[in-house]
Motif scaffolding. Structure first.
Motif, PDB file in Angstrom:
ATOM      1  N   GLU A   5      53.433  34.533  37.654  1.00  0.00           N
ATOM      2  CA  GLU A   5      53.088  34.681  35.628  1.00  0.00           C
ATOM      3  C   GLU A   5      53.160  33.769  35.133  1.00  0.00           C
ATOM      4  OE1 GLU A   5      53.769  38.617  34.223  1.00  0.00           O
ATOM      5  OE2 GLU A   5      55.274  39.164  35.697  1.00  0.00           O
ATOM      6  N   ARG A   6      54.217  33.112  35.624  1.00  0.00           N
ATOM      7  CA  ARG A   6      54.211  31.493  34.845  1.00  0.00           C
ATOM      8  C   ARG A   6      53.274  30.214  35.453  1.00  0.00           C
ATOM      9  NH1 ARG A   6      59.599  31.734  34.794  1.00  0.00           N
ATOM     10  NH2 ARG A   6      60.547  30.651  37.777  1.00  0.00           N
ATOM     11  N   ARG A   7      52.768  30.500  36.546  1.00  0.00           N
ATOM     12  CA  ARG A   7      51.586  30.037  37.097  1.00  0.00           C
ATOM     13  C   ARG A   7      50.556  30.765  37.023  1.00  0.00           C
ATOM     14  NH1 ARG A   7      49.675  25.589  38.561  1.00  0.00           N
ATOM     15  NH2 ARG A   7      47.677  25.517  40.254  1.00  0.00           N
ATOM     16  N   LEU A   8      50.741  31.492  36.643  1.00  0.00           N
ATOM     17  CA  LEU A   8      48.943  32.005  36.362  1.00  0.00           C
ATOM     18  C   LEU A   8      48.701  31.592  34.431  1.00  0.00           C
ATOM     19  CD1 LEU A   8      49.418  35.608  36.758  1.00  0.00           C
ATOM     20  CD2 LEU A   8      47.287  33.964  37.447  1.00  0.00           C
ATOM     21  N   LYS A   9      50.144  31.760  33.733  1.00  0.00           N
ATOM     22  CA  LYS A   9      50.005  30.274  32.463  1.00  0.00           C
ATOM     23  C   LYS A   9      49.979  29.193  32.821  1.00  0.00           C
ATOM     24  CE  LYS A   9      52.683  31.303  28.121  1.00  0.00           C
ATOM     25  NZ  LYS A   9      53.378  31.321  27.347  1.00  0.00           N
ATOM     26  N   GLU A  10      50.211  28.756  32.959  1.00  0.00           N
ATOM     27  CA  GLU A  10      49.973  27.620  33.074  1.00  0.00           C
ATOM     28  C   GLU A  10      48.733  27.008  33.614  1.00  0.00           C
ATOM     29  OE1 GLU A  10      52.432  25.649  36.553  1.00  0.00           O
ATOM     30  OE2 GLU A  10      54.176  26.292  35.638  1.00  0.00           O
ATOM     31  N   LEU A  11      48.022  27.932  34.574  1.00  0.00           N
ATOM     32  CA  LEU A  11      46.269  27.947  34.832  1.00  0.00           C
ATOM     33  C   LEU A  11      45.535  28.001  33.508  1.00  0.00           C
ATOM     34  CD1 LEU A  11      46.972  29.064  38.327  1.00  0.00           C
ATOM     35  CD2 LEU A  11      46.204  26.280  37.275  1.00  0.00           C
ATOM     36  N   GLY A  12      46.579  28.894  32.622  1.00  0.00           N
ATOM     37  CA  GLY A  12      45.289  29.606  31.469  1.00  0.00           C
ATOM     38  C   GLY A  12      44.753  30.615  31.491  1.00  0.00           C
ATOM     39  N   TYR A  13      45.780  31.826  32.756  1.00  0.00           N
ATOM     40  CA  TYR A  13      46.168  32.941  32.530  1.00  0.00           C
ATOM     41  C   TYR A  13      46.601  34.094  31.999  1.00  0.00           C
ATOM     42  CZ  TYR A  13      41.471  31.050  35.250  1.00  0.00           C
ATOM     43  OH  TYR A  13      39.854  30.542  35.360  1.00  0.00           O
ATOM     44  N   GLU A  14      46.774  35.525  32.108  1.00  0.00           N
ATOM     45  CA  GLU A  14      47.697  36.421  31.534  1.00  0.00           C
ATOM     46  C   GLU A  14      47.499  37.169  32.657  1.00  0.00           C
ATOM     47  OE1 GLU A  14      47.673  38.308  27.746  1.00  0.00           O
ATOM     48  OE2 GLU A  14      47.706  35.934  27.722  1.00  0.00           O
ATOM     49  N   LEU A  15      48.127  38.276  32.975  1.00  0.00           N
ATOM     50  CA  LEU A  15      47.643  39.460  33.628  1.00  0.00           C
ATOM     51  C   LEU A  15      47.108  40.444  32.571  1.00  0.00           C
ATOM     52  CD1 LEU A  15      50.535  40.432  36.004  1.00  0.00           C
ATOM     53  CD2 LEU A  15      48.559  39.807  36.770  1.00  0.00           C
ATOM     54  N   PRO A  16      45.742  41.690  33.099  1.00  0.00           N
ATOM     55  CA  PRO A  16      45.859  41.918  31.952  1.00  0.00           C
ATOM     56  C   PRO A  16      46.507  43.135  31.927  1.00  0.00           C
ATOM     57  CG  PRO A  16      44.473  42.084  34.012  1.00  0.00           C
ATOM     58  CD  PRO A  16      45.477  41.002  33.967  1.00  0.00           C
ATOM     59  N   PRO A  17      46.335  44.236  31.363  1.00  0.00           N
ATOM     60  CA  PRO A  17      46.702  46.007  31.385  1.00  0.00           C
ATOM     61  C   PRO A  17      45.923  46.651  32.627  1.00  0.00           C
ATOM     62  CG  PRO A  17      45.259  44.948  29.568  1.00  0.00           C
ATOM     63  CD  PRO A  17      45.035  44.217  30.120  1.00  0.00           C
ATOM     64  N   VAL A  18      46.993  46.841  33.585  1.00  0.00           N
ATOM     65  CA  VAL A  18      46.486  47.703  34.652  1.00  0.00           C
ATOM     66  C   VAL A  18      44.986  48.421  34.896  1.00  0.00           C
ATOM     67  CG1 VAL A  18      46.997  49.720  36.333  1.00  0.00           C
ATOM     68  CG2 VAL A  18      48.245  47.732  34.881  1.00  0.00           C
ATOM     69  N   PRO A  19      44.131  47.685  35.514  1.00  0.00           N
ATOM     70  CA  PRO A  19      43.108  48.745  34.646  1.00  0.00           C
ATOM     71  C   PRO A  19      43.088  50.531  35.863  1.00  0.00           C
ATOM     72  CG  PRO A  19      42.776  47.311  36.858  1.00  0.00           C
ATOM     73  CD  PRO A  19      44.201  47.342  36.374  1.00  0.00           C
ATOM     74  N   PRO A  20      42.396  51.795  35.013  1.00  0.00           N
ATOM     75  CA  PRO A  20      42.849  52.472  36.028  1.00  0.00           C
ATOM     76  C   PRO A  20      41.993  53.092  37.122  1.00  0.00           C
ATOM     77  CG  PRO A  20      40.982  52.685  33.726  1.00  0.00           C
ATOM     78  CD  PRO A  20      41.855  51.265  34.305  1.00  0.00           C
ATOM     79  N   THR A  21      42.020  53.887  37.923  1.00  0.00           N
ATOM     80  CA  THR A  21      41.439  54.230  38.680  1.00  0.00           C
ATOM     81  C   THR A  21      40.346  55.098  37.994  1.00  0.00           C
ATOM     82  OG1 THR A  21      42.246  56.301  38.768  1.00  0.00           O
ATOM     83  CG2 THR A  21      42.877  54.513  40.296  1.00  0.00           C
ATOM     84  N   MET A  22      38.886  54.927  38.892  1.00  0.00           N
ATOM     85  CA  MET A  22      37.740  55.548  38.825  1.00  0.00           C
ATOM     86  C   MET A  22      37.051  57.380  39.328  1.00  0.00           C
ATOM     87  SD  MET A  22      35.653  52.098  37.482  1.00  0.00           S
ATOM     88  CE  MET A  22      36.308  51.195  36.513  1.00  0.00           C
ATOM     89  N   ALA A  23      38.154  57.327  40.286  1.00  0.00           N
ATOM     90  CA  ALA A  23      37.685  58.380  41.061  1.00  0.00           C
ATOM     91  C   ALA A  23      39.267  59.082  41.333  1.00  0.00           C
ATOM     92  CB  ALA A  23      36.980  57.837  41.800  1.00  0.00           C
ATOM     93  N   ASN A  24      39.193  60.276  42.646  1.00  0.00           N
ATOM     94  CA  ASN A  24      40.535  60.172  43.113  1.00  0.00           C
ATOM     95  C   ASN A  24      41.055  59.246  44.409  1.00  0.00           C
ATOM     96  OD1 ASN A  24      41.675  62.561  43.551  1.00  0.00           O
ATOM     97  ND2 ASN A  24      40.611  63.649  44.810  1.00  0.00           N
ATOM     98  N   TYR A  25      41.685  58.877  43.992  1.00  0.00           N
ATOM     99  CA  TYR A  25      42.523  57.195  44.970  1.00  0.00           C
ATOM    100  C   TYR A  25      43.221  57.364  44.033  1.00  0.00           C
ATOM    101  CZ  TYR A  25      39.404  54.444  42.581  1.00  0.00           C
ATOM    102  OH  TYR A  25      38.719  53.460  41.731  1.00  0.00           O
ATOM    103  N   VAL A  26      44.205  56.466  44.561  1.00  0.00           N
ATOM    104  CA  VAL A  26      45.245  55.810  43.713  1.00  0.00           C
ATOM    105  C   VAL A  26      44.467  54.088  43.670  1.00  0.00           C
ATOM    106  CG1 VAL A  26      47.261  57.087  44.710  1.00  0.00           C
ATOM    107  CG2 VAL A  26      46.905  56.087  46.443  1.00  0.00           C
TER     108      VAL A  26
END
Length: 155
Positions: A5-26
């Motif tokens: 996550e520090r490396r992502l921040k150095e590159l100018g990014y951060e983790l988004p919220p977890v995207p929800p599934t859109m159907a019947n799967y994990v």
């Protein structure tokens, strides 16, 4: 904050919220030290970054950026599964689908956005096997979908 996550921040990014599934799967399944993710797309704040096909609606450059955003979504999914992205010891493989116009042949250039980004983040451990295939359509008119297989260390 993890090294990843520090490396992502150095590159100018951060983790988004977890995207929800859109159907019947994990979102992912772990077996032993390997995690298989379901396919993810280029969503930002719950909305698609782009819609349509590469070669008509989306440029190679836009697709490249969309592949990076998809990696961020996959990393958010993985963090929710394993708690700490520093547990990832290897990016094993990507399987990528690119919604493509009938005469579009640059799927590998588009998915290089994901591959280049993973190597920027993880270095040598980010080098992976890969498939980048074209398809006529993807769910919800997404331009790309990527699955990832990763190896993790024990908790």
């Amino acid at each position: 904050m993890s090294k990843v996550e520090r490396r992502l921040k150095e590159l100018g990014y951060e983790l988004p919220p977890v995207p929800p599934t859109m159907a019947n799967y994990v979102s992912c399944v772990q077996t032993g030290s390997v995690i298989y993710t379901s396919g993810a797309g280029c969503y930002v704040n719950g909305s698609p970054m782009y819609l349509g096909r590469l070669g008509t609606d989306v440029t190679i450059e836009q697709g490249y950026e969309a592949a990076k955003v998809t990696v961020l979504n996959l990393l958010a999914i993985l963090k929710s599964e394993i708690g700490d992205l520093d547990r990832i010891t290897r990016i094993v493989k990507l399987f990528a689908l690119v919604s493509s116009a009938h005469d579009f042949y640059e799927q590998p250039r588009v998915i290089n956005g994901a591959s280049d980004f993973l190597i920027e983040i993880f270095g040598e451990a980010g080098k992976h096997a890969r498939a980048a295939a074209g398809t006529s359509v993807l769910p919800f008119n997404n331009p790309i979908e990527i699955e990832m297989i990763v190896e993790v260390s024990p908790a």
